[in-house]
Structure formats: C-alpha cells, structure tokens
Design a protein around this motif. Structure first.
Motif, PDB file in Angstrom:
ATOM      1  N   ARG A   1     -20.350 -16.334   9.673  1.00  0.00           N
ATOM      2  CA  ARG A   1     -19.411 -15.692  10.624  1.00  0.00           C
ATOM      3  C   ARG A   1     -19.147 -16.408  11.376  1.00  0.00           C
ATOM      4  O   ARG A   1     -18.070 -17.385  12.088  1.00  0.00           O
TER       5      ARG A   1
ATOM      6  N   LEU B   1     -23.420 -14.000   0.086  1.00  0.00           N
ATOM      7  CA  LEU B   1     -24.642 -13.250   1.418  1.00  0.00           C
ATOM      8  C   LEU B   1     -24.159 -12.175   1.308  1.00  0.00           C
ATOM      9  O   LEU B   1     -25.581 -10.630   1.848  1.00  0.00           O
ATOM     10  N   GLN B   2     -22.924 -11.438   1.410  1.00  0.00           N
ATOM     11  CA  GLN B   2     -22.569 -10.368   2.161  1.00  0.00           C
ATOM     12  C   GLN B   2     -23.153  -9.228   0.712  1.00  0.00           C
ATOM     13  O   GLN B   2     -23.798  -7.610   1.271  1.00  0.00           O
TER      14      GLN B   2
ATOM     15  N   ILE C   1     -25.807 -14.625   7.318  1.00  0.00           N
ATOM     16  CA  ILE C   1     -24.216 -14.189   7.959  1.00  0.00           C
ATOM     17  C   ILE C   1     -23.820 -14.059   9.286  1.00  0.00           C
ATOM     18  O   ILE C   1     -22.724 -14.743   9.672  1.00  0.00           O
TER      19      ILE C   1
ATOM     20  N   SER D   1     -29.121 -11.064   7.059  1.00  0.00           N
ATOM     21  CA  SER D   1     -28.104 -10.633   8.363  1.00  0.00           C
ATOM     22  C   SER D   1     -27.487 -11.980   9.285  1.00  0.00           C
ATOM     23  O   SER D   1     -27.358 -12.461   9.585  1.00  0.00           O
TER      24      SER D   1
ATOM     25  N   LEU E   1     -20.548 -16.717   2.273  1.00  0.00           N
ATOM     26  CA  LEU E   1     -20.409 -15.901   2.925  1.00  0.00           C
ATOM     27  C   LEU E   1     -20.448 -14.247   2.312  1.00  0.00           C
ATOM     28  O   LEU E   1     -21.050 -13.545   2.517  1.00  0.00           O
TER      29      LEU E   1
ATOM     30  N   VAL F   1     -23.145  -7.071  12.198  1.00  0.00           N
ATOM     31  CA  VAL F   1     -23.446  -7.651  10.311  1.00  0.00           C
ATOM     32  C   VAL F   1     -24.617  -6.465   9.829  1.00  0.00           C
ATOM     33  O   VAL F   1     -25.925  -6.376  10.147  1.00  0.00           O
TER      34      VAL F   1
END
Length: 469
Positions: free
Chosen positions: A357, A314-315, A353, A350, A311, A366
């Motif tokens: 999440r 990806l952010q 993610i 997005s 995560l 996101v």
C-alpha cells in the motif's frame, strides 16, 4: 366776322387763322377789321410747331358778328423737345476692345495653333482585371486548412495607384525611352513644324516626366467590378501600342510579385511553426526518456495493475488467516502452538500489505491494526503515475502540433507551386488607325464659351463699379 378755313388749306394756314382771333376780341369796334390771309410762302418760310387743329365753329345765324369774336380759345398744348440721337461714347469703344482682346484674340490664337502646329496623337486602349483561383488543393481538403488569404487592400486599388506612380514611369522610361517617344513632335517654338505645347521637353526630370505621364496616360478604375481601363497617347500608332502593352506587362509582373510575397510569407510562417513543433516534440520525448531511466519503469500503468492484483491477493490471505485464528481461539487452549503460528502469519501478511500500500501511495491500518513502521520508505506509485501521465499529455500534444505544422507547411509549399492571382485582359492592347487627339473643334468651342463668360463678368463688374460712383 369769323374766318372759316378754306377747303384745301394747309395745317399752317389753319393754325395761322386760329392765332388771329384774340386780336379781334380785343378790338372795341363793332366790326373788327379783318386781317388778310397769310401768304403760304411766308408760312413755309417760318415753320410753327404743330398744334392740334381747332374745330371749326358753326356759322351764327341771326346774331351779331361781334359775338363770335368773344368765344374763349382753348389752351395751347406744349410739346416736349425732340430727343437727340445717341452717340458712340468711350465706354462703348472700351467694351468692344475688351471683347476683342478677351474673346476674339485668344480663340483666334488657339484655333490657329491647333489647326496649323498641333500634331495628331493616337490613343491605344487596354483593359484588364485581377483574378484569383479559388480551387482548394488536395492537402487542404485532407487537412481542412484554409487557403492563402488575400491582402487587406483591394488589388484593383493597388494596381490603379501603381500605374500612376513614379516607379512605373521610371521602369517604362528605361524600357521604351519615354522621353524620346514623347519628344518626337518637337519642343521649339520658333520651328514651324514643332508642337511645343503638347510635346515633352527632353531635358526635364523624372518628376516632370511623371507629370507629363498624367497628361498622356489616363487610368479609369471601377471598384465595384474590379475592372481597369487604360488609355495611352503617343504621336505614332506603333508607340501608343507599345506603351499599352508595356503597361499591361509591368502590371502583371507587379501582381505576380504581390502573390509571391504572400506565398513566401505563408511558407515562412509555416516553416517557423514547424520548427517550433519539432523542438517541442523533442523536449517532450527527452523528458519521458529521463523519467523512465530514473524510475526503471517503461509503462507505470501495467505495473500498477500488477500491484493492485498482488494487494488483492494478500487481502484475501489475510482474511483467511484471521478467520483461522478466531477459530483456533474458540476451540483450543490459549497456549496452543497453532495460535502463535497463525498470529505470526497474520502479522507477516499485514506487514506485506502495508508495504504494498505504501508503494501505491496509500496509508492507514491493515486488518484493524496500524501499519508497521519498519516498512521501506519510497515514492508512491501514485506520484509516479501522475508524473507519467503529465509527460504523456505533453508528448501527445507535441505530436499533434507537429502533425498540424507539417500539414500546414506542405500546404504552403503546394500553394507556392501555383499562381493564385493573375492579371486577365478583357481588352487586349489595341493598334490605333486614326488620330483621336486633339479634338480641335471641341477645344475651340469650349475656349470661346469660357472666354465669353469671362468677358461678360468683367463688363458686369466694370458697370457695377461705374454705377457706384
């Protein structure tokens, strides 16, 4: 003319002379006739009660003789009659007879029996106390567990009551034949060589034997020091020694039984706790196995760490794509294909993610946009981790309980292999050489004192009732 007592005259003669003076006064003649002196023989024949001797009057000089006859006489002194001698009455005879029957006769009969028919009794002594071991075993020192606790009641009090109980009398009667041992003195009154007062009558019940046991066996206990002394009587030295030895042996067995019961109780409790701990551990491990099979996860903690790393990556990619998209919009035309491609890349990142999440149990927007609604529904990792941690705590507690129960069980077994309480004799059973009972002189003296007090009380009551009449 006044008569003066002659020297050497008797008391009766003097009294006789004094009694003749009133007659002389009554006479009118100037010179009254003088009466002849009484004969001493007649005075002795008629005794007169003794009177005070009158003092002789002084001779008158130069006065007529009639004047002396008119002198007044002293009053006569009255003498009380003599008290008669006291005579022996019926109440005195009754008092002496009661003393004979209440005091003399019982003391004589008791003395006669004690010195002619009472058999000698021999006394054997034994003294012991209950001792406990305080040394801790190796398992206790390692595990920090307490020793086997003693009973709530004092061992000395328990042993004291046991020695006086019917249970011990029954056991020793079966072992030594107490009825025959204590009946050796004989119980026939008509047989001169028997001692029926102190001997046991063989035909009695177990209750009678227990009562006789209380007469022949004396138990002394000191609760402060925990010492017990026993005195046993028998008609032979060997029987007295056997009796005290048997009392010591049976008391030791009783203490060992109490210790064995305490150890068995401790082992049973430890075994029950161990079985409960084993069952709890099995249940916890079965629940953990079922959880792993259902979620296909061996260790959710390591999986969570990987998901958090993904995560984060990806952010970072989403941030770079957003920066690139803003740059293209400022430097190129709106219909530039690179802007469309960058926007598509931002959307894909997005969505990814949002899906990750959701797996972790998170929600929200996101990159400033709401999460996509087409993400796969599933249980979040947060719930999975919560269930795993609960099962892990249960399993850990079950393992600790099992370890403690196993240690307690091993400790109880170690205690069962040693004797924690035992009977220690500070006076071994003695073999008497001379008879100590009965104490004939003391018994006779005590009986005489008691019966004398009873007789005095009876006499006092009798005289009190007589005076009230």
């Amino acid at each position: 003319m006044n008569e003066t007592p002659r020297p050497g005259a008797t008391k009766d003669q003097i009294t006789q002379v004094g009694e003749t003076r009133p007659a002389a006064k009554a006479s009118a003649a100037p010179e009254p006739a003088q009466k002849p002196a009484p004969d001493p023989a007649q005075a002795k024949a008629a005794p007169v009660p003794p009177q005070p001797q009158p003092q002789p009057q002084a001779k008158s000089q130069g006065k007529p003789q009639g004047k002396s006859a008119e002198t007044p006489l002293k009053d006569k002194i009255l003498v009380a009659p003599t008290v008669a001698m006291a005579a022996l009455k019926s109440r005195h005879r009754a008092m002496a007879l009661s003393f004979l029957f209440i005091v003399v006769l019982p003391v004589f009969l008791a003395s006669f029996y004690l010195y002619t028919r009472a058999h000698d009794r021999y006394v054997s002594h034994v003294g012991f106390s209950v001792r406990s071991e305080n040394t801790s075993s190796a398992m206790e020192m390692l595990g920090g567990l307490a020793e086997i606790s003693g009973s709530s009641s004092s061992d000395t009090d328990i042993l004291y009551n046991y020695i006086k109980s019917e249970e011990l009398v029954r056991a020793l009667d079966a072992k030594l034949d107490l009825r025959k041992m204590w009946a050796k003195a004989g119980d026939r009154w008509w047989h001169w060589g028997d001692d029926p007062w102190y001997a046991y009558h063989p035909g009695g019940t177990i209750e009678d034997l227990t009562d006789y046991w209380g007469r022949m066996v004396q138990v002394y206990s000191d609760s402060g020091t925990g010492l017990i002394d026993v005195e046993a009587q028998a008609f032979t030295p060997e029987d007295a020694h056997k009796l005290t030895q048997a009392i010591f042996d049976e008391s030791s067995k009783m203490i060992n039984r109490l210790s064995q019961i305490a150890r068995e109780d401790k082992i049973r409790y430890a075994r029950d706790e161990l079985e409960t701990a084993v069952q709890r551990l099995k249940t916890a491990r079965a629940a953990m196995t079922q959880f792993r099979n259902e979620n296909q996860i061996v260790d959710p903690q390591s999986l969570i760490e990987g998901q958090v790393g993904l995560l984060s990556s990806l952010q970072q990619q989403l941030a770079q794509s957003l920066i690139e998209l803003d740059t293209l919009r400022q430097t190129t035309r709106d219909n530039d294909p690179r802007i469309v491609q960058t926007e598509r890349r931002v959307q894909v990142i997005s969505d990814r993610i949002a899906a990750e999440r959701k797996k972790l149990g998170l929600s929200g927007t996101v990159g400033g946009a709401p999460a996509s609604s087409d993400m796969t529904d599933g249980e979040g990792y947060a719930n999975i981790v919560g269930q795993y941690e609960s099962l892990a705590v249960d399993q850990q507690f079950a393992e600790q309980s099992y370890t403690a129960a196993m240690t307690a069980y091993d400790t109880a077994k170690a205690e069962a292999n040693r004797q924690s309480r035992y009977l220690a004799a500070h006076i071994r059973p003695s073999m008497p050489e001379a008879s100590m009972e009965p104490v004939r002189g003391e018994i006779v003296a005590l009986l005489a004192i008691i019966m004398t007090m009873v007789w005095v009380l009876v006499v006092l009551v009798a005289y009190a009732l007589r005076d009230r009449r």
